[in-house]
Design an enzyme around this catalytic site. Sequence first.
Site, mmCIF file in Angstrom:
data_model
loop_
_atom_site.group_PDB
_atom_site.id
_atom_site.type_symbol
_atom_site.label_atom_id
_atom_site.label_comp_id
_atom_site.label_asym_id
_atom_site.label_seq_id
_atom_site.Cartn_x
_atom_site.Cartn_y
_atom_site.Cartn_z
ATOM 1 N N HIS A 43 -28.656 28.822 2.991
ATOM 2 C CA HIS A 43 -29.576 29.619 2.134
ATOM 3 C C HIS A 43 -30.175 28.770 0.980
ATOM 4 O O HIS A 43 -29.480 27.733 0.529
ATOM 5 C CB HIS A 43 -28.606 30.617 1.381
ATOM 6 C CG HIS A 43 -28.393 31.950 1.939
ATOM 7 N ND1 HIS A 43 -29.510 33.044 1.913
ATOM 8 C CD2 HIS A 43 -27.370 32.374 2.748
ATOM 9 C CE1 HIS A 43 -28.983 33.957 2.712
ATOM 10 N NE2 HIS A 43 -27.770 33.649 3.104
ATOM 11 N N CYS A 95 -35.066 28.338 3.880
ATOM 12 C CA CYS A 95 -36.285 29.034 3.878
ATOM 13 C C CYS A 95 -37.478 28.151 2.780
ATOM 14 O O CYS A 95 -36.902 27.488 1.921
ATOM 15 C CB CYS A 95 -36.219 30.374 3.406
ATOM 16 S SG CYS A 95 -35.490 30.647 1.637
ATOM 17 N N ARG A 141 -40.329 27.518 6.802
ATOM 18 C CA ARG A 141 -39.009 26.956 7.062
ATOM 19 C C ARG A 141 -39.291 25.632 6.357
ATOM 20 O O ARG A 141 -40.279 24.954 6.885
ATOM 21 C CB ARG A 141 -38.638 27.125 8.228
ATOM 22 C CG ARG A 141 -38.312 28.441 8.683
ATOM 23 C CD ARG A 141 -37.179 29.117 8.064
ATOM 24 N NE ARG A 141 -36.868 30.557 8.607
ATOM 25 C CZ ARG A 141 -37.774 31.564 8.236
ATOM 26 N NH1 ARG A 141 -38.656 31.642 7.114
ATOM 27 N NH2 ARG A 141 -37.468 32.844 8.661
#
Lengths: 58, 240
Positions: free
Chosen positions: B139, B208, B217
């Site tokens: 994340h 991300c 990305r």
Amino acid sequence: MYGWIWRHLPGNTWVKALISLVLALTVVFILFQYVFPWAEPLLPFNDVTVDQGMAAVR
Amino acid sequence: MTQRGGTTVRRIVRTLSEICVTAGALIVLFVVYLLFWTGVRADSAMDGEIGRLQDRWSTGPVTAPARPPAPGGRTAPAARPRAYPPGASFAVMYIPRLGADWAKPVLEGTAPDVLKRGLGHYDRTAHLGQLGNFSVAGHRRTYGDPFKDFPRLRPGDAVVLTDGTTWFTYRIDNRPYTTLPGDIGVIDPVPPKSGFHGPGRYLTLTTCEPEWGHSHRLIAWAHLDSTQPAARGRPSALSS
């Protein structure tokens, strides 16, 4: 809406305030425990991989 | 306007404003949940994973149990390691550039519920330290923000991993590379745009981009620089 709830709570003002607090905390708990975890994947923060939904391709 | 009409209008206006206030409170609570609560939950989950790994490494034998002989009498190639159990942690990653105390567990798989508890290893990619491309997703924001400072990675930065028996020190080879979400070539054994030529022991990190979005990305590639047995202590990349 809130006035209607207040009028339908039993007891005097202090009891009503206490019940309101408990109700509010219950709502927050349900939101954090069930509603937000359900809604969170609909937002883009989970998309960190390069192959989402493409596992079958490779 | 009659008395009754005024009451009705007042009730409608009051109900509307109550709905607006409720919706606002709901949105504020959701933001608190995303920015704060997912981090609290993820930090405790990651600490739990690292604690469990360290307990396992300090108590039991960490070498893989002997595999049963392959049917037909052929011995399995030694370089072929056991599959990591899905959803379980098997390594700890350290990236000094992201913080001296930055340590995250690496779990097998990249499903959303796995990434809530740590970094996720793409299960089709190579194993740690093996020939191929050991690829890991994490994340950028929410759930502990593990890769928040990803754009600060620079060539030469160390990415250190341990599986309990060995320390693996990878070195970043490129500035973070922006690509599209469907660009699965970046986790190929030899990623086409990485500048690597020929097979090697590589590592890919993905997260991300932009920070709060999902349109792109961000990729970092690294190669295996050195290994050392866990018994010889932490590698120099972590102490400098």
